[in-house]
Scaffold this motif. Structure first.
Motif, PDB file in Angstrom:
ATOM      1  N   PRO A 160       0.830  -1.215   0.000  1.00  0.00           N
ATOM      2  CA  PRO A 160       0.000   0.000   0.000  1.00  0.00           C
ATOM      3  C   PRO A 160       0.855   1.252   0.000  1.00  0.00           C
ATOM      4  CG  PRO A 160      -0.792  -1.576   1.629  1.00  0.00           C
ATOM      5  CD  PRO A 160       0.523  -2.096   1.131  1.00  0.00           C
ATOM      6  N   LYS A 161       0.289   2.350  -0.499  1.00  0.00           N
ATOM      7  CA  LYS A 161       1.029   3.608  -0.549  1.00  0.00           C
ATOM      8  C   LYS A 161       1.389   4.093   0.847  1.00  0.00           C
ATOM      9  CE  LYS A 161      -1.002   5.125  -4.931  1.00  0.00           C
ATOM     10  NZ  LYS A 161      -1.811   6.167  -5.606  1.00  0.00           N
ATOM     11  N   ARG A 162       0.476   3.896   1.790  1.00  0.00           N
ATOM     12  CA  ARG A 162       0.758   4.250   3.175  1.00  0.00           C
ATOM     13  C   ARG A 162       1.256   3.014   3.888  1.00  0.00           C
ATOM     14  NH1 ARG A 162      -2.954   7.889   6.778  1.00  0.00           N
ATOM     15  NH2 ARG A 162      -1.071   7.526   7.972  1.00  0.00           N
ATOM     16  N   GLY A 163       2.554   2.794   3.807  1.00  0.00           N
ATOM     17  CA  GLY A 163       3.129   1.619   4.437  1.00  0.00           C
ATOM     18  C   GLY A 163       3.020   1.697   5.944  1.00  0.00           C
ATOM     19  N   ALA A 164       2.787   0.573   6.582  1.00  0.00           N
ATOM     20  CA  ALA A 164       2.689   0.505   8.033  1.00  0.00           C
ATOM     21  C   ALA A 164       3.448  -0.710   8.522  1.00  0.00           C
ATOM     22  CB  ALA A 164       1.225   0.442   8.474  1.00  0.00           C
ATOM     23  N   GLY A 165       3.778  -0.691   9.814  1.00  0.00           N
ATOM     24  CA  GLY A 165       4.478  -1.820  10.388  1.00  0.00           C
ATOM     25  C   GLY A 165       3.630  -3.076  10.337  1.00  0.00           C
ATOM     26  N   PRO A 166       4.255  -4.229  10.436  1.00  0.00           N
ATOM     27  CA  PRO A 166       3.534  -5.494  10.275  1.00  0.00           C
ATOM     28  C   PRO A 166       2.775  -5.910  11.532  1.00  0.00           C
ATOM     29  CG  PRO A 166       5.832  -5.932  10.729  1.00  0.00           C
ATOM     30  CD  PRO A 166       5.690  -4.431  10.633  1.00  0.00           C
ATOM     31  N   ILE A 167       1.864  -6.830  11.351  1.00  0.00           N
ATOM     32  CA  ILE A 167       1.186  -7.495  12.457  1.00  0.00           C
ATOM     33  C   ILE A 167       2.056  -8.672  12.884  1.00  0.00           C
ATOM     34  CG2 ILE A 167      -0.875  -8.825  13.099  1.00  0.00           C
ATOM     35  CD1 ILE A 167      -2.241  -7.372  10.692  1.00  0.00           C
ATOM     36  N   CYS A 168       2.204  -8.854  14.183  1.00  0.00           N
ATOM     37  CA  CYS A 168       2.962  -9.998  14.695  1.00  0.00           C
ATOM     38  C   CYS A 168       1.987 -11.002  15.297  1.00  0.00           C
ATOM     39  CB  CYS A 168       3.976  -9.549  15.740  1.00  0.00           C
ATOM     40  SG  CYS A 168       5.031 -10.901  16.332  1.00  0.00           S
ATOM     41  N   PHE A 169       1.987 -12.207  14.756  1.00  0.00           N
ATOM     42  CA  PHE A 169       1.114 -13.272  15.253  1.00  0.00           C
ATOM     43  C   PHE A 169       1.938 -14.540  15.390  1.00  0.00           C
ATOM     44  CE2 PHE A 169      -1.971 -16.755  14.232  1.00  0.00           C
ATOM     45  CZ  PHE A 169      -2.696 -16.682  15.415  1.00  0.00           C
ATOM     46  N   LYS A 170       2.068 -15.019  16.630  1.00  0.00           N
ATOM     47  CA  LYS A 170       2.829 -16.230  16.937  1.00  0.00           C
ATOM     48  C   LYS A 170       4.258 -16.142  16.414  1.00  0.00           C
ATOM     49  CE  LYS A 170      -1.165 -19.310  17.304  1.00  0.00           C
ATOM     50  NZ  LYS A 170      -1.804 -20.573  16.853  1.00  0.00           N
ATOM     51  N   GLY A 171       4.862 -14.965  16.561  1.00  0.00           N
ATOM     52  CA  GLY A 171       6.245 -14.773  16.159  1.00  0.00           C
ATOM     53  C   GLY A 171       6.460 -14.570  14.681  1.00  0.00           C
ATOM     54  N   VAL A 172       5.379 -14.535  13.898  1.00  0.00           N
ATOM     55  CA  VAL A 172       5.466 -14.339  12.447  1.00  0.00           C
ATOM     56  C   VAL A 172       4.986 -12.933  12.115  1.00  0.00           C
ATOM     57  CG1 VAL A 172       4.735 -15.184  10.194  1.00  0.00           C
ATOM     58  CG2 VAL A 172       5.057 -16.801  12.082  1.00  0.00           C
ATOM     59  N   LEU A 173       5.707 -12.230  11.256  1.00  0.00           N
ATOM     60  CA  LEU A 173       5.357 -10.874  10.857  1.00  0.00           C
ATOM     61  C   LEU A 173       4.526 -10.904   9.586  1.00  0.00           C
ATOM     62  CD1 LEU A 173       8.852  -9.219  11.466  1.00  0.00           C
ATOM     63  CD2 LEU A 173       6.857  -9.145  12.972  1.00  0.00           C
ATOM     64  N   HIS A 174       3.491 -10.027   9.542  1.00  0.00           N
ATOM     65  CA  HIS A 174       2.567  -9.998   8.402  1.00  0.00           C
ATOM     66  C   HIS A 174       2.410  -8.564   7.912  1.00  0.00           C
ATOM     67  CE1 HIS A 174       1.547 -13.505  10.883  1.00  0.00           C
ATOM     68  NE2 HIS A 174       1.069 -14.087   9.789  1.00  0.00           N
ATOM     69  N   TRP A 175       2.831  -8.306   6.671  1.00  0.00           N
ATOM     70  CA  TRP A 175       2.645  -6.994   6.048  1.00  0.00           C
ATOM     71  C   TRP A 175       1.466  -7.073   5.072  1.00  0.00           C
ATOM     72  CZ3 TRP A 175       7.621  -8.840   6.941  1.00  0.00           C
ATOM     73  CH2 TRP A 175       8.473  -7.996   7.671  1.00  0.00           C
ATOM     74  N   PHE A 176       0.648  -6.023   5.038  1.00  0.00           N
ATOM     75  CA  PHE A 176      -0.437  -5.959   4.069  1.00  0.00           C
ATOM     76  C   PHE A 176       0.139  -5.731   2.669  1.00  0.00           C
ATOM     77  CE2 PHE A 176      -2.788  -4.575   7.915  1.00  0.00           C
ATOM     78  CZ  PHE A 176      -3.750  -5.574   7.913  1.00  0.00           C
ATOM     79  N   VAL A 177      -0.454  -6.380   1.682  1.00  0.00           N
ATOM     80  CA  VAL A 177      -0.073  -6.187   0.291  1.00  0.00           C
ATOM     81  C   VAL A 177      -1.315  -5.814  -0.508  1.00  0.00           C
ATOM     82  CG1 VAL A 177       1.951  -7.691   0.347  1.00  0.00           C
ATOM     83  CG2 VAL A 177      -0.295  -8.674  -0.134  1.00  0.00           C
ATOM     84  N   ASN A 178      -1.100  -5.246  -1.679  1.00  0.00           N
ATOM     85  CA  ASN A 178      -2.192  -4.675  -2.457  1.00  0.00           C
ATOM     86  C   ASN A 178      -3.085  -5.687  -3.156  1.00  0.00           C
ATOM     87  OD1 ASN A 178      -1.863  -2.030  -1.817  1.00  0.00           O
ATOM     88  ND2 ASN A 178      -0.703  -1.488  -3.641  1.00  0.00           N
TER      89      ASN A 178
END
Length: 367
Positions: free
Chosen positions: A164-182
């Motif tokens: 996304p144009k407005r990048g944000a930090g990832p979500i952390c779930f069970k030690g795994v990082l998740h970034w939103f993608v378009n």
């Protein structure tokens, strides 16, 4: 300081505003005064008309990852022990950001190590309009408290990535990082898994995709809560049939979601007379899940300029905070929930790499 006590949590917590006007970590830690720990509540600290000097990037097991701005320097802090560690500087380009923060604990619940992951997003954010194709890899830089060094990785992906144009930090779930993608999903990366790899997790197909695209995910809240990965979506238009919708991740390995509810505005109620009068027309923005109570979601009510709590079970909205200043920019992108630990967890100190200068040939002078 905006405060509101709730009886449903077992530990004190805050919803932190990410941007702080202090420049030094010790000054930032002064915001966590000991008297604030005695009761649970919702806290938002904001200062208007002051330059932003420090940003809270992420939290993990009672530790906070933040950075001083101009120049960029990373710090890991413990607000209870007031200890902070400054990380080694990276020699890489400044196109790395959207930082993720993960830590691990032992059987005594003490942090043993932590990892910071920086994502390069220049190709997908800065020049997105000029690209005809997108990269099929993640360009990452990872700092480990065990080595005290930054290491770069180019992680191949089985799909092309556009953030996304407005990048944000990832979500952390069970030690795994998740970034939103378009492409309407999240790219997941486990920093402790070798060999390095990533995967795509699609979001629920029956959500309001058009709203997500139009508003760049502003009305979508996705985060971990009490061992669950859940998605909460708010309709941006008061005329929409459904007002609030929520999904829980049913099977993480398969990426399967389960719809929990979809409610209309006529289903909502409030014990606050003013808020009750606005329920059919107010604009709500999701902020955060309650860190302990699976039935509570915090939102911002735009028209009343206040923060409200939504109870999933009885579908009731209540005023949680009445701010003293403006909250025009509050969204899930600029706040982070933080549980204040009751144990004095020390911050692991990374080893310092000692650089020994080269010694030239020995020269002997006769007196």
């Amino acid at each position: 300081m905006i405060t509101s006590n709730t009886a449903s949590s077992s530990l004190p917590f805050r919803i932190l505003y990410r941007y702080i006007c202090e420049s030094e970590p010790e000054d930032v830690l002064n915001r966590f005064r000991s008297e604030s720990y005695s009761s649970s509540g919702l806290y938002l600290s904001r200062e208007e008309h002051k330059a932003i000097k420090f940003k809270v990037l992420g939290v993990s097991n009672g530790l906070i990852l933040g950075c001083s701005l101009g120049p960029l320097v990373y710090h890991v802090c413990n607000p209870v022990t007031r200890q902070w560690v400054t990380l080694a500087k990276s020699t890489k380009t400044q196109n790395f950001f959207a930082e993720g923060f993960v830590s691990r604990v032992n059987e005594d619940n003490l942090v043993t190590d932590y990892t910071v992951v920086r994502l390069e997003m220049d190709h997908s954010v800065v020049r997105q309009e000029m690209l005809t194709s997108f990269p099929d890899y993640l360009h990452l830089e990872i700092f480990s408290s065990e080595t005290g060094e930054w290491v770069g990785y180019r992680v191949p992906c089985p799909f092309q990535i556009a953030f996304p144009k407005r990048g944000a930090g990832p979500i952390c779930f069970k030690g795994v990082l998740h970034w939103f993608v378009n492409d309407h999903g999240m790219v997941a990366f486990d920093p402790y898994k070798d060999p390095k790899s990533c995967r795509l997790i699609q979001l629920p197909a029956d959500r309001d995709v058009q709203s997500e695209v139009t508003h760049d995910g502003l009305y979508r809240l996705c985060d971990a809560c009490q061992g669950k990965l859940r998605l909460f979506q708010v309709a941006p238009d008061a005329t929409s049939f459904y007002c609030f919708s929520m999904w829980d991740m049913k099977d993480y390995d398969k990426g399967e979601w389960c719809s929990e509810f979809k409610v209309t505005r006529s289903d909502l109620s409030s014990s606050d007379p003013e808020l009750e009068s606005w329920l059919m027309k107010a604009t709500f923005l999701p902020l955060s899940f309650h860190p302990f109570d699976l039935d509570i979601v915090y939102l911002r009510c735009v028209e009343l300029a206040c923060l409200v709590s939504y109870n999933i079970q009885n579908r009731q909205l209540d005023v949680a905070c009445k701010p003293t200043g403006a909250i025009d920019d509050l969204s899930w992108r600029v706040v982070v929930p933080f549980v204040i630990p009751t144990w004095p967890t020390p911050v692991p100190i990374p080893p310092v790499k000692v650089v020994i200068p080269e010694i030239g040939p020995l020269r002997v002078f006769n007196g």
